[in-house]
Every structure is written in structure tokens, then in C-alpha cells.
Design a protein around this motif. Structure first.
Motif, PDB file in Angstrom:
ATOM      1  N   GLU A  51       1.692   3.797  -5.835  1.00 51.43           N
ATOM      2  CA  GLU A  51       1.004   2.756  -5.046  1.00 51.43           C
ATOM      3  C   GLU A  51       1.817   2.090  -4.028  1.00 51.43           C
ATOM      4  O   GLU A  51       1.310   1.994  -2.846  1.00 51.43           O
ATOM      5  CB  GLU A  51       0.200   1.871  -5.606  1.00 51.43           C
ATOM      6  N   LEU A  54       3.001   4.864  -1.627  1.00 47.95           N
ATOM      7  CA  LEU A  54       2.032   5.081  -0.507  1.00 47.95           C
ATOM      8  C   LEU A  54       2.272   4.530   0.693  1.00 47.95           C
ATOM      9  O   LEU A  54       1.994   5.130   1.742  1.00 47.95           O
ATOM     10  CB  LEU A  54       0.460   4.927  -1.281  1.00 47.95           C
ATOM     11  N   ALA A  55       2.312   3.169   0.626  1.00 45.72           N
ATOM     12  CA  ALA A  55       2.459   2.556   1.737  1.00 45.72           C
ATOM     13  C   ALA A  55       3.753   2.503   2.567  1.00 45.72           C
ATOM     14  O   ALA A  55       3.915   2.882   3.843  1.00 45.72           O
ATOM     15  CB  ALA A  55       2.281   0.926   1.475  1.00 45.72           C
ATOM     16  N   VAL A  71      -6.204   0.284   4.704  1.00 48.34           N
ATOM     17  CA  VAL A  71      -5.961   0.602   3.232  1.00 48.34           C
ATOM     18  C   VAL A  71      -7.458   0.971   2.612  1.00 48.34           C
ATOM     19  O   VAL A  71      -8.201  -0.066   2.461  1.00 48.34           O
ATOM     20  CB  VAL A  71      -5.355  -0.460   2.438  1.00 48.34           C
ATOM     21  N   THR A  79      -0.505  -1.516  -2.695  1.00 45.86           N
ATOM     22  CA  THR A  79      -0.312  -0.715  -1.418  1.00 45.86           C
ATOM     23  C   THR A  79      -0.439  -1.837  -0.467  1.00 45.86           C
ATOM     24  O   THR A  79       0.278  -1.758   0.645  1.00 45.86           O
ATOM     25  CB  THR A  79      -1.373   0.445  -1.389  1.00 45.86           C
ATOM     26  N   ASP A 153      -6.203   5.127  -1.668  1.00 45.17           N
ATOM     27  CA  ASP A 153      -6.091   5.200  -2.969  1.00 45.17           C
ATOM     28  C   ASP A 153      -7.459   4.940  -3.880  1.00 45.17           C
ATOM     29  O   ASP A 153      -7.773   3.708  -4.290  1.00 45.17           O
ATOM     30  CB  ASP A 153      -4.919   4.265  -3.636  1.00 45.17           C
ATOM     31  N   TRP A 191      -2.840   8.732  -2.194  1.00 48.74           N
ATOM     32  CA  TRP A 191      -2.191   8.764  -3.643  1.00 48.74           C
ATOM     33  C   TRP A 191      -3.178   9.841  -4.219  1.00 48.74           C
ATOM     34  O   TRP A 191      -4.429   9.773  -4.331  1.00 48.74           O
ATOM     35  CB  TRP A 191      -2.463   7.280  -4.205  1.00 48.74           C
TER      36      TRP A 191
END
Length: 238
Positions: A51, A54-55, A71, A79, A153, A191
């Protein structure tokens, strides 16, 4: 030391009973926060690595000096918190369909996500991410607004979705609609709990100028071994 197990919040939603619980893991000597949908585990504070990545991976693909970021899916907040740690991020819209999840953060039930809801750059938007893709976008005040990055996500993977209607998003048509909400050169990052899927990589390649699947390994304290998630990063044509 707190209670061994505590149900912090729960409510019936259109997609099932969602609950937030905290438990003390005696073997790991730590408090674990978990989110469940009915009897299915959605996320755990034991496994935040992908997570976070992901960012990190999504924003690392951008060279812009200032970034407006979306997001999709608030969850435990890893994230979103990681995105805010990037000094280039000037605005963060977090799109979450379940009001209770937003409320967890506003009530401070997740100490590791402290400050997320109060950051002046953050806007918590209660909305269906996939409906927003098909509609006017992610900013209720500015229909059609474009963003530099969308970090998603929500589902377990492109093939293992939480609701059958979400599956249409992971098609070329759905991803083209998403790309329409990005600035030229913008990034879509996703994700996934599954290993890289060649068929989905091909779908990304049909829509975006570049696409790559990153395998993100992490230590699994429950098994004593290593597990992995996938982060897809795709970039819109400049």
C-alpha cells in the motif's frame, strides 16, 4: 497494554458488514488493526508495504513540480499518508464509498494515520470511485477536473473484484474512461493481491503509453516467510 481484542466499529453496508478491529498479537508484541467485509479480510496493519509502495511507485513516475492526486479507497490510510509525504502533492482527493471508513479517520481510530484527515491538502470524498470514473470525475466542486495521478486500492485484483459491477473498469473501455481524468503524462497505479497478470498488462498497454508491473515482496510475520503483492504503474501519453 490494551484489551487483547476489540471491535472498534462495524456497520452493515450495501456490499456487506464492514468492521474495524484491533487485537494484541502476543507473539509479535504489537497491536494489529484489521478490516473485514463479512468474513473476508480486506486489509491488515501487519502488511502495509505494498500500500505504501503504491503511492511511492506511482508518484515516482512523475516529474511534475506540483501534483494533484486521487486515491481510490481509503482503507487504513497507508497509501494516502505516503502520498502526503511527497512535498510535491498540493491536493489529495481520497474517494471512499463507505462513510464509516471515512469516519474512522475523522475519529482518530487509526493512530498510525494521524493527521491524514486534518491535513489541509486532503479532501475525503464519499463516493463510488467507479461511478466517478464513468461520470464527472473525482472533485464534486469541479466536474471534469483532471489529476496528475490516480492511485487505486479497492478490489483484491483486476480479476478478483469485490462486486461484479467493478469488473467493467478493468477493460480497455473502463481504463480509457479513467485516462480521461488524467493530465497528459499522468499516472494510473493499481494495487493487486495477485501476481502480475499478463492479460491485464496487455490491457494496460492498449490504453496507456507505458505500463509496468512491479512485484513488491514483504516479510510475512504470520508465516515466517515472504509474501508479495503487485503494483501496476501505467503512464498516459504526454
Amino acid at each position: 497494554m490494551g484489551a487483547r481484542f476489540e471491535e472498534l466499529a462495524w456497520r452493515q453496508t450495501p456490499i456487506g458488514l464492514i468492521s474495524l478491529r484491533r487485537r494484541r498479537d502476543p507473539a509479535l508484541h504489537t497491536e494489529v488493526y484489521e478490516v473485514k467485509l463479512d468474513d473476508e479480510f480486506l486489509m491488515s496493519s501487519l502488511f502495509p508495504v505494498a500500500e505504501i509502495e503504491l503511492a511511492r511507485l506511482g508518484l515516482a513516475a512523475l516529474a511534475d513540480a506540483e501534483l494533484d492526486v486521487v486515491v481510490g479507497g481509503l482503507g487504513l490510510g497507508y497509501t494516502a499518508r505516503t502520498a502526503l509525504a511527497d512535498d510535491r502533492v498540493r491536493s489529495l482527493h481520497v474517494v471512499e464509498a463507505i462513510e464509516d471508513v471515512i469516519d474512522w479517520h475523522r475519529r482518530g481510530l487509526l493512530p498510525f494515520a494521524a493527521g491524514l484527515a486534518d491535513d489541509p491538502r486532503t479532501r475525503l470524498v464519499e463516493a463510488d470511485f467507479f461511478a466517478a470514473v464513468d461520470g464527472d470525475g473525482f472533485d464534486p466542486d469541479r466536474p471534469g477536473r483532471r489529476f496528475h495521478a490516480v492511485l487505486l486500492d479497492i478490489d483484491h485484483s483486476p480479476r478478483h473484484v469485490l462486486h461484479p459491477r467493478n469488473a467493467a473498469f478493468y477493460t480497455p473501455a473502463g481504463l480509457r474512461r479513467l485516462a480521461g481524468h488524467l493530465h497528459p503524462g499522468g499516472v494510473f497505479a493499481l494495487w493487486s493481491d495477485d501476481p502480475p497478470e499478463p492479460a491485464f498488462e496487455q490491457t494496460l498497454a492498449e490504453v496507456f503509453a507505458t505500463a509496468r508491473a512491479h512485484v513488491v515482496p514483504f516479510a510475512n510475520p504470520l508465516t515466517g516467510g515472504e509474501s508479495a503483492n503487485t503494483v501496476y504503474v501505467a503512464r498516459h501519453a504526454a
